[in-house]
Design an enzyme around this catalytic site. Structure first.
Site, PDB file in Angstrom:
ATOM      1  N   GLU A  44      -2.426  -7.417   7.203  1.00 47.14           N
ATOM      2  CA  GLU A  44      -1.155  -7.157   7.869  1.00 47.14           C
ATOM      3  C   GLU A  44      -1.075  -7.950   9.169  1.00 47.14           C
ATOM      4  O   GLU A  44      -2.069  -8.491   9.655  1.00 47.14           O
ATOM      5  CB  GLU A  44      -1.011  -5.646   8.116  1.00 47.14           C
TER       6      GLU A  44
ATOM      7  N   HIS B 298       0.819  -1.212   0.000  1.00 45.52           N
ATOM      8  CA  HIS B 298       0.000   0.000   0.000  1.00 45.52           C
ATOM      9  C   HIS B 298       0.856   1.268   0.000  1.00 45.52           C
ATOM     10  O   HIS B 298       2.033   1.262   0.388  1.00 45.52           O
ATOM     11  CB  HIS B 298      -0.932   0.017   1.212  1.00 45.52           C
TER      12      HIS B 298
END
Length: 282
Positions: free
Chosen positions: A135, A23
């Protein structure tokens, strides 16, 4: 024999091309770089992309179009966090959205206080959200997701159907996932990819997830290749790799192979002649 010194050969239909993307820069990345304790702050719950991060998104979007990658991708998979969803739609989404009753946008305007216009769902690959590529779980509020129903309002054209629970049941405030658990989850995710028919897939995910997952690979390669596979991703970095099905997990038949011998005819191969000659000489 040093196996790392020779090339590897695999049937094409046993391979998938993965375009791995971390990201873009989020508000937590900036504050965490100044003081790592910022990652513990509730202020950065499900952190969104900041203005420099959106510039990174724009630059990567330009790159994937200029190199022709945008036209080749069959599917985009994203982690169910705001920063990965913003990155996925910003890089792989359609161009400017025009309000229509029959087409919903990938992202509504100003999602995550971005100041960005709505992003179109036209002329782009489907985007699917998968929980497995999240994550490192636990303790850090920036890695806790919102309810899926909240995301569905912000990202109307994204497919959230594979997420089982509206609320985040994976993240725990007092339990941090171990590195080994992240790697095991990553391998489970890669195995799951073989249930998909798509051959060229972009995956928008996170630094920790990528590092711990990829670190399980490359041990049979030259050390520099291992390093190339496993090194940490920078914000909005894209790295393309090929994953190979060595254990017949995938069921996809070959699409480019051709059986030959149509129409059938006599076909004594020269190597068979050599074998027969050798047999007679014994």
């Amino acid at each position: 024999m040093d196996t790392s010194a020779r090339p590897s050969l695999f049937p094409l239909h046993r391979c998938k091309t993965l375009h791995l993307v971390r990201h873009a820069q989020g508000i937590h990345n900036v504050e965490g770089d100044k003081n790592y304790k910022a990652y513990m702050s509730p202020e950065y719950f499900d952190a969104h992309i900041n203005p420099p991060g959106w510039q990174q998104v724009d630059n990567l979007c330009k790159h994937v179009h200029e190199c022709g990658l945008a036209k080749r991708i069959d599917l985009v998979i994203a982690s169910p966090l705001l920063r990965t969803l913003q990155t996925a739609v910003g890089v792989f989404g359609g161009e400017g959205y025009t309000v229509r009753t029959d087409i919903v946008p990938l992202m509504v305007a100003n999602t995550g206080n971005s100041g960005r216009a709505a992003i179109s769902s036209l002329n782009c690959p489907p985007i699917v959200v998968v929980e497995l590529c999240r994550e490192h779980l636990g303790v850090h509020p920036c890695d806790k997701r919102r309810n899926i129903s909240d995301y569905q309002f912000l990202f109307p054209a994204i497919d959230f159907s594979l997420i089982e629970s509206d609320e985040d049941t994976w993240w725990k405030a007092d339990i941090r996932e171990t590195k080994e658990e992240v790697a095991a989850r990553g391998l489970k995710f890669l195995n799951w990819l073989w249930t998909r028919k798509e051959k060229e897939i972009a995956i928008v995910t996170h630094s920790g997830f990528l590092f711990h997952t990829l670190n399980a690979f490359g041990n049979d390669c030259h050390p520099l290749v291992k390093k190339e596979i496993c090194k940490h991703f920078t914000n909005c970095e894209l790295r393309s790799m090929v994953i190979v099905d060595r254990s017949m997990m995938g069921l996809d038949p070959p699409t480019t192979n051709y059986p030959g011998k149509i129409p059938p005819g006599l076909d004594l191969r020269s190597d068979v002649v050599d074998e027969k000659t050798e047999e007679r000489s014994i």
